[in-house]
Design an enzyme around this catalytic site. Structure first.
Site, PDB file in Angstrom:
ATOM      1  N   ARG A  84       1.005  -1.102   0.141  1.00 44.45           N
ATOM      2  CA  ARG A  84      -0.230   0.072   0.086  1.00 44.45           C
ATOM      3  C   ARG A  84       0.906   1.316   0.018  1.00 44.45           C
ATOM      4  O   ARG A  84       2.001   1.231   0.692  1.00 44.45           O
ATOM      5  CB  ARG A  84      -1.025  -0.048   1.236  1.00 44.45           C
ATOM      6  N   GLN A 181     -15.194   1.520   7.276  1.00 40.50           N
ATOM      7  CA  GLN A 181     -14.429   1.276   8.299  1.00 40.50           C
ATOM      8  C   GLN A 181     -15.101   1.771   9.470  1.00 40.50           C
ATOM      9  O   GLN A 181     -14.985   1.350  10.660  1.00 40.50           O
ATOM     10  CB  GLN A 181     -12.902   1.720   8.177  1.00 40.50           C
ATOM     11  N   ASP A 222      -2.537   8.816   7.855  1.00 40.51           N
ATOM     12  CA  ASP A 222      -1.752   7.689   7.192  1.00 40.51           C
ATOM     13  C   ASP A 222      -0.250   8.426   6.973  1.00 40.51           C
ATOM     14  O   ASP A 222       0.654   7.614   7.135  1.00 40.51           O
ATOM     15  CB  ASP A 222      -2.396   7.314   6.160  1.00 40.51           C
TER      16      ASP A 222
HETATM   17  O1  MRU Z   1      -7.767   2.343   4.156  1.00 40.10           O
HETATM   18  P1  MRU Z   1      -7.548   2.153   5.653  1.00 40.10           P
HETATM   19  O2  MRU Z   1      -8.699   1.684   6.340  1.00 40.10           O
HETATM   20  O3  MRU Z   1      -6.152   1.625   5.826  1.00 40.10           O
HETATM   21  O4  MRU Z   1      -7.416   3.825   6.084  1.00 40.10           O
HETATM   22  C1  MRU Z   1      -7.085   3.878   7.334  1.00 40.10           C
HETATM   23  C2  MRU Z   1      -7.343   5.670   7.778  1.00 40.10           C
HETATM   24  O5  MRU Z   1      -7.351   6.215   7.078  1.00 40.10           O
HETATM   25  C3  MRU Z   1      -6.808   5.737   9.273  1.00 40.10           C
HETATM   26  O6  MRU Z   1      -7.684   6.910   9.554  1.00 40.10           O
HETATM   27  C4  MRU Z   1      -5.373   5.992   9.328  1.00 40.10           C
HETATM   28  O7  MRU Z   1      -4.575   4.715   9.121  1.00 40.10           O
HETATM   29  C5  MRU Z   1      -5.158   6.342  10.872  1.00 40.10           C
HETATM   30  S1  MRU Z   1      -5.510   4.966  11.933  1.00 40.10           S
HETATM   31  C6  MRU Z   1      -4.447   5.181  13.140  1.00 40.10           C
END
Ligand code: MRU
Length: 323
Positions: A84, A181, A222
Site C-alpha cells: 500500500r 471502516q 496515514d
Molecule cells: O484504508 P485504511 O482503512 O487503511 O485507512 C485507514 C485510515 O485512514 C486511518 O484513519 C489512519 O490509518 C489512521 S489509523 C490510526
C-alpha cells in the site's frame, strides 16, 4: 466478549503472521494465517489488516517471518513495502527491522506502537480538559481504534482515554464510504467499549456541525508531511473544511511513526487509488482512498511526544526509533 488485545489483532507465531481478518468484521471474528511475506503483503493490500500503524506492525512481522523462513529479504522487503502506498508507517516499520529482522525486534516494535497510542491518549485528554467543563460530542472518521493501530488506537484511543476521564458524551461515527471502516469497525469497537455512539452517513457531518451537535473532530493520519499537511482516509479534508467553517477544533492524533519529514508538503504524499469496483460495480467510478488536509485547517497534531501546533515545521518531533 470482544477481544481487542494487541495479540488478537496481529501476532507472530513460529510459522505464520496471524491476524484478525478485518474484512469480515463485524459479522465474523475470523483469524487469517499468513505463512510468507507475500501472503502478509496480500493481507495488507486487501485490507484484512488496515490502518497505518497496524499495517506497519504487520509488515514488521512479515519481514521477521521471511527471515525465519530463509526467504530472500530484499524481495520480502519490496513485496511488503509496495503493498500500500500512502501510510508511511509501512516503510518506517520495514526500515526499523531491516538490519535486525528478528521476532524480538518485531514484537518490540508492536509493543512500542501500542505504548505510543496510550501516551497520545494521555496528551489528548489535556486538550479535552482545556476545552470546557462539560463532556464533549466528538465526530470521527474511518477506524482509528485498536484494529487500526494493532492495539488501543490513535484518535479513537484518545476518545477512549477521554471517555475514561469522564470527558466524552457521545461519538459521531462517520460511516466512511466505500468500505465502511467507520460503520463496521469503529462502531464495533465503541460497542465493545461501552462508549455511546451513533453512526452517521458521511454526508451528514457538516449539517450536524451546523446544528451545534458536534464539539470537536478527531481523526488519525496515514502520513503527516513536514509542514503539517495530513493525509488520511478520503473525506477527512471535507470534515476539516466544515469544522473550520463552524469554528470547531479539528485535531489529528498520530504516532511519530506516521510523520514523514522527507515529504515537504502534502503534494509529496502518494495517494492510493483503489479498485473503482469498491465504489460502484454498475457504473464508472473513481476511488482515491485518501485525501490531504492542509495544515492551515489542523488545530493540533497529537503525537506520543505531546500536542503540536502551527508552525508544524518547527513543532513536529522526529519519528521514533525501535529500541
Ligand atoms: O484504508 P485504511 O482503512 O487503511 O485507512 C485507514 C485510515 O485512514 C486511518 O484513519 C489512519 O490509518 C489512521 S489509523 C490510526
Amino acid at each position: 466478549m470482544v477481544d481487542l488485545t494487541p495479540e488478537r489483532i496481529v501476532r507472530l507465531e513460529s510459522d505464520a503472521v496471524v491476524l484478525l481478518d478485518q474484512r469480515r468484521l463485524p459479522d465474523d471474528e475470523v483469524e487469517l494465517r499468513c505463512t510468507s511475506a507475500a501472503e502478509v503483503a496480500e493481507a495488507i493490500r486487501t485490507l484484512a489488516i488496515r490502518g497505518a500503524p497496524a499495517i506497519g506492525v504487520a509488515a514488521a512481522y512479515g519481514l521477521a517471518l521471511a527471515a525465519a523462513r530463509g526467504e530472500d529479504l530484499d524481495a520480502a522487503y519490496d513485496v511488503l513495502a509496495s503493498s500500500r502506498p500512502t501510510a508511511v508507517n509501512l516503510r518506517w516499520a520495514l526500515d526499523e527491522l531491516r538490519n535486525d529482522p528478528t521476532a524480538e525486534r518485531a514484537r518490540a516494535l508492536h509493543r512500542e506502537e501500542v505504548a505510543r497510542c496510550r501516551e497520545m491518549g494521555r496528551h489528548a485528554v489535556e486538550i479535552f480538559r482545556a476545552r470546557q467543563a462539560s463532556p464533549l460530542r466528538v465526530l470521527t472518521h474511518c477506524n482509528t481504534g485498536a484494529l487500526a493501530t494493532a492495539g488501543y488506537g490513535s484518535a479513537l484511543g484518545a476518545v477512549r482515554a477521554a471517555w475514561d476521564a469522564g470527558l466524552v458524551e457521545h461519538v459521531w461515527v462517520g460511516e466512511t464510504r466505500p468500505l465502511l471502516q467507520g460503520a463496521r469497525l469503529t462502531a464495533w469497537e465503541l460497542d465493545a467499549l461501552g462508549i455511546p455512539y451513533s453512526v452517521i452517513v458521511d454526508g451528514a457531518a457538516a449539517s450536524l456541525m451546523a446544528g451545534g451537535d458536534v464539539d470537536a473532530v478527531l481523526t488519525g493520519a496515514d502520513r503527516v508531511a513536514a509542514n503539517g499537511d495530513v493525509a488520511n482516509k478520503v473525506g477527512t479534508y471535507g470534515l476539516a473544511l466544515a469544522a473550520s467553517r463552524h469554528r470547531l477544533p479539528f485535531v489529528v492524533v498520530a504516532p511519530t511513526s506516521t510523520l514523514d519529514p522527507s515529504a515537504a508538503s502534502g503534494a509529496d504524499i502518494p495517494i492510493e487509488e483503489r479498485d473503482p469496483g469498491e465504489v460502484s460495480t454498475a457504473f464508472p467510478a473513481r476511488n482515491p482512498a485518501f485525501d490531504v488536509t492542509p495544515a492551515a485547517l489542523v488545530t493540533a497534531i497529537v503525537t506520543e511526544v505531546g500536542v503540536h501546533r502551527a508552525p508544524y515545521e518547527s513543532s513536529l518531533p522526529v519519528p521514533a526509533q525501535t529500541r
